[in-house]
Write a protein that holds these residues in place. Structure first.
Motif, mmCIF file in Angstrom:
data_model
loop_
_atom_site.group_PDB
_atom_site.id
_atom_site.type_symbol
_atom_site.label_atom_id
_atom_site.label_comp_id
_atom_site.label_asym_id
_atom_site.label_seq_id
_atom_site.Cartn_x
_atom_site.Cartn_y
_atom_site.Cartn_z
ATOM 1 N N ILE A 175 35.275 -13.650 -11.528
ATOM 2 C CA ILE A 175 34.684 -13.550 -10.199
ATOM 3 C C ILE A 175 33.166 -13.641 -10.307
ATOM 4 O O ILE A 175 32.553 -13.016 -11.160
ATOM 5 C CB ILE A 175 35.063 -12.205 -9.540
ATOM 6 C CG1 ILE A 175 36.578 -11.988 -9.538
ATOM 7 C CG2 ILE A 175 34.504 -12.102 -8.135
ATOM 8 C CD1 ILE A 175 37.374 -12.984 -8.772
ATOM 9 N N GLY A 176 32.567 -14.418 -9.435
ATOM 10 C CA GLY A 176 31.120 -14.550 -9.405
ATOM 11 C C GLY A 176 30.706 -15.453 -8.264
ATOM 12 O O GLY A 176 31.533 -15.979 -7.524
ATOM 13 N N HIS A 177 29.398 -15.656 -8.130
ATOM 14 C CA HIS A 177 28.859 -16.480 -7.051
ATOM 15 C C HIS A 177 29.394 -17.913 -7.124
ATOM 16 O O HIS A 177 29.744 -18.505 -6.099
ATOM 17 C CB HIS A 177 27.329 -16.466 -7.117
ATOM 18 C CG HIS A 177 26.681 -17.185 -5.987
ATOM 19 N ND1 HIS A 177 26.764 -16.739 -4.689
ATOM 20 C CD2 HIS A 177 25.969 -18.327 -5.962
ATOM 21 C CE1 HIS A 177 26.113 -17.582 -3.909
ATOM 22 N NE2 HIS A 177 25.619 -18.554 -4.658
ATOM 23 N N GLU A 178 29.485 -18.460 -8.334
ATOM 24 C CA GLU A 178 29.973 -19.821 -8.494
ATOM 25 C C GLU A 178 31.427 -19.927 -8.055
ATOM 26 O O GLU A 178 31.842 -20.929 -7.480
ATOM 27 C CB GLU A 178 29.848 -20.291 -9.954
ATOM 28 C CG GLU A 178 28.434 -20.372 -10.465
ATOM 29 C CD GLU A 178 27.892 -19.019 -10.926
ATOM 30 O OE1 GLU A 178 28.681 -18.112 -11.238
ATOM 31 O OE2 GLU A 178 26.667 -18.876 -10.964
ATOM 32 N N LEU A 179 32.194 -18.883 -8.323
ATOM 33 C CA LEU A 179 33.604 -18.895 -7.934
ATOM 34 C C LEU A 179 33.750 -18.929 -6.425
ATOM 35 O O LEU A 179 34.517 -19.725 -5.898
ATOM 36 C CB LEU A 179 34.341 -17.669 -8.479
ATOM 37 C CG LEU A 179 35.748 -17.519 -7.900
ATOM 38 C CD1 LEU A 179 36.676 -18.562 -8.478
ATOM 39 C CD2 LEU A 179 36.274 -16.149 -8.113
ATOM 40 N N THR A 180 33.005 -18.089 -5.721
ATOM 41 C CA THR A 180 33.154 -18.057 -4.268
ATOM 42 C C THR A 180 32.690 -19.371 -3.647
ATOM 43 O O THR A 180 33.288 -19.829 -2.674
ATOM 44 C CB THR A 180 32.416 -16.860 -3.636
ATOM 45 O OG1 THR A 180 31.062 -16.843 -4.057
ATOM 46 C CG2 THR A 180 33.075 -15.554 -4.018
ATOM 47 N N ASP A 181 31.676 -20.003 -4.217
ATOM 48 C CA ASP A 181 31.255 -21.322 -3.735
ATOM 49 C C ASP A 181 32.358 -22.345 -3.977
ATOM 50 O O ASP A 181 32.687 -23.139 -3.095
ATOM 51 C CB ASP A 181 29.975 -21.780 -4.429
ATOM 52 C CG ASP A 181 28.752 -20.983 -4.000
ATOM 53 O OD1 ASP A 181 28.830 -20.273 -2.977
ATOM 54 O OD2 ASP A 181 27.723 -21.082 -4.699
ATOM 55 N N GLY A 182 32.934 -22.330 -5.169
ATOM 56 C CA GLY A 182 34.017 -23.255 -5.503
ATOM 57 C C GLY A 182 35.249 -23.012 -4.664
ATOM 58 O O GLY A 182 35.929 -23.954 -4.240
ATOM 59 N N LEU A 183 35.541 -21.744 -4.398
ATOM 60 C CA LEU A 183 36.690 -21.392 -3.571
ATOM 61 C C LEU A 183 36.506 -21.911 -2.154
ATOM 62 O O LEU A 183 37.429 -22.470 -1.554
ATOM 63 C CB LEU A 183 36.902 -19.878 -3.573
ATOM 64 C CG LEU A 183 38.100 -19.357 -2.783
ATOM 65 C CD1 LEU A 183 39.400 -19.936 -3.320
ATOM 66 C CD2 LEU A 183 38.131 -17.840 -2.830
ATOM 67 N N GLU A 184 35.305 -21.765 -1.625
ATOM 68 C CA GLU A 184 35.029 -22.251 -0.270
ATOM 69 C C GLU A 184 35.215 -23.766 -0.191
ATOM 70 O O GLU A 184 35.839 -24.281 0.736
ATOM 71 C CB GLU A 184 33.616 -21.880 0.160
ATOM 72 C CG GLU A 184 33.295 -22.324 1.561
ATOM 73 C CD GLU A 184 31.960 -21.814 2.067
ATOM 74 O OE1 GLU A 184 31.675 -22.048 3.244
ATOM 75 O OE2 GLU A 184 31.209 -21.185 1.295
ATOM 76 N N ILE A 185 34.737 -24.470 -1.181
ATOM 77 C CA ILE A 185 34.891 -25.932 -1.212
ATOM 78 C C ILE A 185 36.373 -26.298 -1.295
ATOM 79 O O ILE A 185 36.846 -27.183 -0.578
ATOM 80 C CB ILE A 185 34.102 -26.534 -2.393
ATOM 81 C CG1 ILE A 185 32.606 -26.391 -2.127
ATOM 82 C CG2 ILE A 185 34.488 -27.988 -2.633
ATOM 83 C CD1 ILE A 185 31.732 -26.656 -3.337
ATOM 84 N N ALA A 186 37.106 -25.589 -2.158
ATOM 85 C CA ALA A 186 38.530 -25.885 -2.328
ATOM 86 C C ALA A 186 39.322 -25.606 -1.056
ATOM 87 O O ALA A 186 40.176 -26.401 -0.662
ATOM 88 C CB ALA A 186 39.095 -25.067 -3.491
#
Length: 68
Positions: free
Chosen positions: A38-49
């Motif tokens: 979990i991290g900032h990059e994950l939430t950005d990637g999750l939003e894109i996905a």
């Protein structure tokens, strides 16, 4: 009835607020194809996905139900 974009916002908010929960990990696995850190990059990637045109509304509905 909750609109699709509101469901996505609530899913992302939930994952960000409760990253270690079973529901969050299930959402992450569904959209990210792995149980990543979990991290900032994950939430950005999750939003894109989640906002990807490839994701159908049933997947979003399922994850929305998971977090509720």
């Amino acid at each position: 009835m909750v609109h699709q974009e509101e469901k996505i916002r609530q899913i992302l908010d939930f994952v960000q607020a409760h990253p270690e929960s079973l529901a969050s990990r299930s959402v992450i696995r569904r959209f990210m194809s792995s149980d990543v850190e979990i991290g900032h990059e994950l939430t950005d990637g999750l939003e894109i996905a989640i906002k990807s045109e490839k994701i159908n509304s049933k997947e979003i509905d399922l994850c929305y139900d998971l977090i509720k």
